[in-house]
Write an enzyme that holds these catalytic residues in place. Structure first.
Site, PDB file in Angstrom:
ATOM      1  N   ALA A 128     -37.570  15.635 -29.691  1.00 22.37           N
ATOM      2  CA  ALA A 128     -38.588  16.256 -29.988  1.00 22.37           C
ATOM      3  C   ALA A 128     -38.936  16.175 -31.437  1.00 22.37           C
ATOM      4  O   ALA A 128     -38.357  16.017 -32.157  1.00 22.37           O
ATOM      5  CB  ALA A 128     -38.690  17.795 -29.383  1.00 22.37           C
ATOM      6  N   PRO A 129     -40.350  16.369 -31.620  1.00 25.92           N
ATOM      7  CA  PRO A 129     -40.890  16.284 -32.902  1.00 25.92           C
ATOM      8  C   PRO A 129     -40.980  17.783 -33.566  1.00 25.92           C
ATOM      9  O   PRO A 129     -40.895  18.729 -32.720  1.00 25.92           O
ATOM     10  CB  PRO A 129     -42.336  15.693 -32.931  1.00 25.92           C
ATOM     11  CG  PRO A 129     -42.687  16.282 -31.640  1.00 25.92           C
ATOM     12  CD  PRO A 129     -41.405  16.461 -30.827  1.00 25.92           C
ATOM     13  N   TRP A 130     -41.528  17.986 -35.003  1.00 23.13           N
ATOM     14  CA  TRP A 130     -41.523  19.051 -35.350  1.00 23.13           C
ATOM     15  C   TRP A 130     -42.933  19.895 -35.389  1.00 23.13           C
ATOM     16  O   TRP A 130     -43.019  21.091 -35.592  1.00 23.13           O
ATOM     17  CB  TRP A 130     -41.019  19.158 -36.950  1.00 23.13           C
ATOM     18  CG  TRP A 130     -41.733  18.123 -37.473  1.00 23.13           C
ATOM     19  CD1 TRP A 130     -40.946  16.830 -37.980  1.00 23.13           C
ATOM     20  CD2 TRP A 130     -42.948  17.689 -37.844  1.00 23.13           C
ATOM     21  NE1 TRP A 130     -41.920  15.914 -38.348  1.00 23.13           N
ATOM     22  CE2 TRP A 130     -42.998  16.520 -38.716  1.00 23.13           C
ATOM     23  CE3 TRP A 130     -44.228  18.654 -37.984  1.00 23.13           C
ATOM     24  CZ2 TRP A 130     -44.336  15.988 -39.195  1.00 23.13           C
ATOM     25  CZ3 TRP A 130     -45.261  17.963 -38.836  1.00 23.13           C
ATOM     26  CH2 TRP A 130     -45.282  16.841 -39.196  1.00 23.13           C
ATOM     27  N   LYS A 172     -32.645  17.293 -27.960  1.00 26.66           N
ATOM     28  CA  LYS A 172     -32.479  17.260 -29.402  1.00 26.66           C
ATOM     29  C   LYS A 172     -33.841  17.774 -30.002  1.00 26.66           C
ATOM     30  O   LYS A 172     -34.764  16.663 -30.044  1.00 26.66           O
ATOM     31  CB  LYS A 172     -32.018  16.012 -30.148  1.00 26.66           C
ATOM     32  CG  LYS A 172     -31.609  16.381 -31.637  1.00 26.66           C
ATOM     33  CD  LYS A 172     -31.435  14.842 -32.225  1.00 26.66           C
ATOM     34  CE  LYS A 172     -32.721  14.341 -32.884  1.00 26.66           C
ATOM     35  NZ  LYS A 172     -33.479  15.026 -33.998  1.00 26.66           N
ATOM     36  N   PRO A 173     -33.919  19.024 -30.728  1.00 21.14           N
ATOM     37  CA  PRO A 173     -35.247  19.308 -31.493  1.00 21.14           C
ATOM     38  C   PRO A 173     -35.524  18.667 -32.712  1.00 21.14           C
ATOM     39  O   PRO A 173     -34.416  18.067 -33.025  1.00 21.14           O
ATOM     40  CB  PRO A 173     -35.197  20.690 -31.453  1.00 21.14           C
ATOM     41  CG  PRO A 173     -33.701  21.076 -31.233  1.00 21.14           C
ATOM     42  CD  PRO A 173     -32.993  20.148 -30.596  1.00 21.14           C
ATOM     43  N   SER A 186     -43.205   9.431 -33.435  1.00 17.02           N
ATOM     44  CA  SER A 186     -43.981   8.411 -34.109  1.00 17.02           C
ATOM     45  C   SER A 186     -43.701   7.167 -33.509  1.00 17.02           C
ATOM     46  O   SER A 186     -42.805   7.034 -32.692  1.00 17.02           O
ATOM     47  CB  SER A 186     -43.444   8.305 -35.500  1.00 17.02           C
ATOM     48  OG  SER A 186     -42.217   7.901 -35.712  1.00 17.02           O
ATOM     49  N   THR A 199     -40.690   5.334 -34.268  1.00 19.76           N
ATOM     50  CA  THR A 199     -39.164   5.730 -33.768  1.00 19.76           C
ATOM     51  C   THR A 199     -39.196   5.529 -32.108  1.00 19.76           C
ATOM     52  O   THR A 199     -38.405   4.889 -31.743  1.00 19.76           O
ATOM     53  CB  THR A 199     -39.181   7.369 -33.643  1.00 19.76           C
ATOM     54  OG1 THR A 199     -39.248   7.934 -35.188  1.00 19.76           O
ATOM     55  CG2 THR A 199     -38.317   7.974 -33.030  1.00 19.76           C
ATOM     56  N   GLU A 251     -44.009   9.656 -25.689  1.00 22.90           N
ATOM     57  CA  GLU A 251     -45.438  10.244 -26.175  1.00 22.90           C
ATOM     58  C   GLU A 251     -45.569  10.285 -27.961  1.00 22.90           C
ATOM     59  O   GLU A 251     -44.720  10.868 -28.530  1.00 22.90           O
ATOM     60  CB  GLU A 251     -45.303  11.834 -25.861  1.00 22.90           C
ATOM     61  CG  GLU A 251     -45.224  12.327 -24.436  1.00 22.90           C
ATOM     62  CD  GLU A 251     -46.298  11.978 -23.559  1.00 22.90           C
ATOM     63  OE1 GLU A 251     -47.228  11.509 -24.197  1.00 22.90           O
ATOM     64  OE2 GLU A 251     -46.225  11.637 -22.400  1.00 22.90           O
ATOM     65  N   CYS A 263     -50.931  15.335 -32.679  1.00 24.17           N
ATOM     66  CA  CYS A 263     -51.319  13.770 -32.349  1.00 24.17           C
ATOM     67  C   CYS A 263     -52.652  13.710 -31.741  1.00 24.17           C
ATOM     68  O   CYS A 263     -53.210  12.679 -31.623  1.00 24.17           O
ATOM     69  CB  CYS A 263     -50.161  13.509 -31.066  1.00 24.17           C
ATOM     70  SG  CYS A 263     -49.952  14.814 -29.934  1.00 24.17           S
ATOM     71  N   GLU A 291     -51.845   6.713 -38.615  1.00 23.76           N
ATOM     72  CA  GLU A 291     -51.770   8.267 -38.321  1.00 23.76           C
ATOM     73  C   GLU A 291     -51.352   8.842 -39.648  1.00 23.76           C
ATOM     74  O   GLU A 291     -50.154   8.518 -40.352  1.00 23.76           O
ATOM     75  CB  GLU A 291     -51.061   8.532 -37.224  1.00 23.76           C
ATOM     76  CG  GLU A 291     -50.720   9.955 -37.111  1.00 23.76           C
ATOM     77  CD  GLU A 291     -49.771  10.308 -35.814  1.00 23.76           C
ATOM     78  OE1 GLU A 291     -48.614   9.962 -36.073  1.00 23.76           O
ATOM     79  OE2 GLU A 291     -50.165  10.894 -34.807  1.00 23.76           O
TER      80      GLU A 291
HETATM   81  P1  NAD Z   1     -40.276  11.165 -35.811  1.00 22.94           P
HETATM   82  O1  NAD Z   1     -40.719  10.003 -35.060  1.00 22.94           O
HETATM   83  O2  NAD Z   1     -39.942  10.981 -37.286  1.00 22.94           O
HETATM   84  O3  NAD Z   1     -39.252  11.951 -35.076  1.00 22.94           O
HETATM   85  C1  NAD Z   1     -39.349  12.553 -33.655  1.00 22.94           C
HETATM   86  C2  NAD Z   1     -37.628  12.862 -33.345  1.00 22.94           C
HETATM   87  O4  NAD Z   1     -37.094  11.608 -33.064  1.00 22.94           O
HETATM   88  C3  NAD Z   1     -36.870  13.617 -34.236  1.00 22.94           C
HETATM   89  O5  NAD Z   1     -36.340  14.569 -33.592  1.00 22.94           O
HETATM   90  C4  NAD Z   1     -36.138  12.596 -34.792  1.00 22.94           C
HETATM   91  O6  NAD Z   1     -34.794  13.017 -35.275  1.00 22.94           O
HETATM   92  C5  NAD Z   1     -35.918  11.490 -33.649  1.00 22.94           C
HETATM   93  N1  NAD Z   1     -35.436  10.308 -34.231  1.00 22.94           N
HETATM   94  C6  NAD Z   1     -35.891   9.579 -35.158  1.00 22.94           C
HETATM   95  N2  NAD Z   1     -35.359   8.418 -35.236  1.00 22.94           N
HETATM   96  C7  NAD Z   1     -34.743   8.196 -34.206  1.00 22.94           C
HETATM   97  C8  NAD Z   1     -33.754   7.204 -33.505  1.00 22.94           C
HETATM   98  N3  NAD Z   1     -33.872   5.998 -34.268  1.00 22.94           N
HETATM   99  N4  NAD Z   1     -33.324   7.432 -32.223  1.00 22.94           N
HETATM  100  C9  NAD Z   1     -33.555   8.513 -31.817  1.00 22.94           C
HETATM  101  N5  NAD Z   1     -34.291   9.562 -32.015  1.00 22.94           N
HETATM  102  C10 NAD Z   1     -34.551   9.440 -33.333  1.00 22.94           C
HETATM  103  O7  NAD Z   1     -41.443  12.114 -35.479  1.00 22.94           O
HETATM  104  P2  NAD Z   1     -41.920  13.604 -36.199  1.00 22.94           P
HETATM  105  O8  NAD Z   1     -42.313  13.186 -37.746  1.00 22.94           O
HETATM  106  O9  NAD Z   1     -41.031  14.170 -36.098  1.00 22.94           O
HETATM  107  O10 NAD Z   1     -43.063  13.875 -35.415  1.00 22.94           O
HETATM  108  C11 NAD Z   1     -44.679  13.492 -35.630  1.00 22.94           C
HETATM  109  C12 NAD Z   1     -44.895  12.205 -34.622  1.00 22.94           C
HETATM  110  O11 NAD Z   1     -44.961  12.999 -33.393  1.00 22.94           O
HETATM  111  C13 NAD Z   1     -46.451  12.027 -35.007  1.00 22.94           C
HETATM  112  O12 NAD Z   1     -46.583  10.603 -34.923  1.00 22.94           O
HETATM  113  C14 NAD Z   1     -47.033  12.507 -33.780  1.00 22.94           C
HETATM  114  O13 NAD Z   1     -48.456  11.892 -33.412  1.00 22.94           O
HETATM  115  C15 NAD Z   1     -46.131  12.358 -32.730  1.00 22.94           C
HETATM  116  N6  NAD Z   1     -46.258  13.312 -31.530  1.00 22.94           N
HETATM  117  C16 NAD Z   1     -46.861  12.902 -30.331  1.00 22.94           C
HETATM  118  C17 NAD Z   1     -47.153  13.775 -29.432  1.00 22.94           C
HETATM  119  C18 NAD Z   1     -47.738  13.175 -28.146  1.00 22.94           C
HETATM  120  O14 NAD Z   1     -47.791  14.009 -27.202  1.00 22.94           O
HETATM  121  N7  NAD Z   1     -48.017  11.942 -27.821  1.00 22.94           N
HETATM  122  C19 NAD Z   1     -47.089  15.188 -29.494  1.00 22.94           C
HETATM  123  C20 NAD Z   1     -46.538  15.530 -30.780  1.00 22.94           C
HETATM  124  C21 NAD Z   1     -46.167  14.721 -31.737  1.00 22.94           C
END
Ligand code: NAD
Length: 479
Positions: free
Chosen positions: A150-152, A176-177, A229, A232, A250, A284, A383
């Site tokens: 999950a993201p933050w 994993k949050p 993102s 990711t 997502e 998002c 974004e």
């Molecule tokens: P991020 O991609 O940096 O991280 C998301 C999660 O992925 C975190 O828990 C991180 O630790 C984990 N992660 C990172 N690299 C990884 C890897 N190689 N393998 C497995 N896990 C890994 O995103 P963020 O900065 O936490 O969140 C913001 C992003 O989330 C934005 O792009 C936003 O648009 C997106 N988002 C999308 C939706 C949707 O419904 N489509 C909803 C909320 C957020």
């Protein structure tokens, strides 16, 4: 308070993981400590989920029994709504009033109740004779152990959107949050035991990208569901290919907000400003690209600048505040970088673009409106995930559609017009998973949320999310 890992229904020490501080982005104060799970911890959690799946302690319960436990979990969250809301506010810095009653927490509880109910409707679609002498039936089986990441930006909502359909379908979970915002998910873990969800069915691993990577690599994980993102998402999909896991992604968004000439500029600008600053733009589906019919662009632009300037920015517990800080210093630097590069590329900053003078502590950033950006520019194409919106004009419907669709993302869009025929034509031609007509942002538990194009695939919320965590099995019986 220092949190451990929630594995097999109990708090467990990490096998060698570091303890790290969690920061309140509004005050920069330390609010708690959590563990950075190691590969060995991830393995322990996956083994627990694997054992729980295969002995049937969850998947072989009746749908009614699973539903009861999920409903109880929702009740327990509701009883502690204030505690959850405070923890979420302190972790994210977003206004308390948008989290507590009427905000994220009631929505998360409603989402969980939707999935508790949906658990009771998980039947196959067919039973019949399609070959002489044989009866066929379709069963819907849970996928197995699901790794969820999950993201933050909406920590408790994202946790519920993931575990709700997975548990309702009979899967077991390792979730994993995000590294910065795990508190409310950890609180949820403890309540799951009280709700009667058996040990090992829901495991919570805290930590960063390496822990996420270890979940995706693990051979006993059958499916990975990521919200994060686009980059990711691409990495996760590549890694998942080695063990041919299902992936449910997502990802990011860059929502267009298309205003035709029959819309009321002041009313539209007010909603655009809210949709651009909600959750400090870290949403998002946030309105990020406002496109206005050329004869109305000046009116909408002026009204938008005024509405963005009027957005009350400040401390999360101040009831008048509508926008808090960004999640971290890193995120603020990132947002400032986008604005600086837009300026260098020739765009005009109509308002904002700086740290608010009154809010130097915490990771605040001014609501920002940018004009005259080129359609091909980074500020239009990427974004930002901050309170930054661009305004541009279009000549006609075809050009509006071209601009709106001309990005790699496809999560959400809105169209502003009272012309029904135009609303139908444009919503059908937009390549986005959600299209609002004359509004921007509302979601419900019953309606699917998910992307087109590089915003990913698979749905959160709705019965469609349930379907993503199940596989159809054909059983053929010789008569
Ligand atoms: P991020 O991609 O940096 O991280 C998301 C999660 O992925 C975190 O828990 C991180 O630790 C984990 N992660 C990172 N690299 C990884 C890897 N190689 N393998 C497995 N896990 C890994 O995103 P963020 O900065 O936490 O969140 C913001 C992003 O989330 C934005 O792009 C936003 O648009 C997106 N988002 C999308 C939706 C949707 O419904 N489509 C909803 C909320 C957020």
């Amino acid at each position: 308070m220092a949190y451990k890992l929630w594995i097999n229904g109990a708090w467990q020490d990490s096998d060698g993981g570091k303890i790290v501080d969690l920061e309140n982005p509004a005050t920069e104060a330390t609010i708690a400590q959590v563990t950075e799970a190691t590969r060995a911890d991830v393995d322990r959690a996956v083994q627990a989920a694997h054992a729980a799946f295969y002995d049937g302690r969850w998947s072989r319960l009746t749908p009614g029994e699973r539903s009861k436990a999920l409903w109880k979990l929702a009740d327990l969250m509701e009883a502690r709504i204030e505690e959850f809301s405070r923890a979420e506010t302190d972790s994210t810095g977003k206004p308390y009033k948008f989290i507590s009653l009427g905000g994220d927490l009631p929505f998360a509880i409603d989402n969980l109740r939707f999935f508790a109910a949906a658990a009771r409707d998980t039947h196959g679609s067919h039973a019949g004779e399609f070959l002489g002498g044989y009866t066929s039936m379709y069963r819907r089986e849970p996928v197995g152990v699901v790794g969820q990441i999950a993201p933050w930006n909406y920590p408790i909502l994202m946790a519920i959107w993931k575990i709700g359909p997975a548990l309702a379908s009979g899967c077991t979970v390792v979730l994993k949050p995000a590294p910065t915002t795990p508190l409310t998910t950890l609180m949820l873990a403890e309540l799951s035991a009280e709700a009667g969800i058996p040990a090992g069915v829901l495991n919570i691993i805290t930590g960063g990208n390496d822990a996420g990577q270890a979940i995706v690599e693990h051979p006993l994980v059958r499916m990975v569901s990521l919200t994060g993102s686009v980059n990711t998402g691409k990495k996760v999909m590549r890694t998942a290919a080695d063990t041919l896991k299902r992936v449910h992604l997502e990802l990011g968004g860059k929502a267009p907000f298309i205003v035709f000439d029959d819309a009321d500029p002041a009313a539209v600008a007010e909603i655009a400003a809210f949709a651009a600053t909600v959750n400090t733009g870290q949403d998002c589906t946030a309105a990020t690209r406002v496109y206005v019919s050329q004869d109305k662009v000046k009116n909408v632009q002026d009204a938008l600048v005024e509405a963005m300037r009027a957005t009350p920015v400040g401390a999360p517990y101040d009831d008048a505040v509508k926008m808090g800080p960004l999640i971290s210093r890193v995120q603020r630097d990132r947002v400032m970088g986008f604005v600086e590069r837009a300026k260098s590329a020739g765009a005009k900053i109509l308002t904002g673009g700086n740290i608010p003078p009154a809010w130097q502590q915490g990771y605040y950033f001014e609501p920002t409106v940018i004009a005259e950006a080129n359609q091909a520019a980074e500020i239009i194409q990427s974004e930002v995930f901050g309170p930054v919106v661009t305004v541009n004009s279009f000549r006609d419907e075809a050009e509006a559609l071209y601009y709106a669709n001309d990005v790699a993302y496809g999560l959400a869009a809105s169209v502003w017009t009272n012309d029904l025929g135009r609303a139908m034509r444009v919503s059908s031609a937009l390549e986005f998973g959600t299209v609002w007509i004359n509004d921007h942002l509302p979601l419900t538990s019953e309606t699917p949320h998910g992307g087109f194009k590089q915003s990913g695939f698979g749905k959160d919320l709705s019965a469609e999310a349930m379907g993503d965590y199940q596989i159809t099995k054909h059983v053929m019986i010789k008569q």
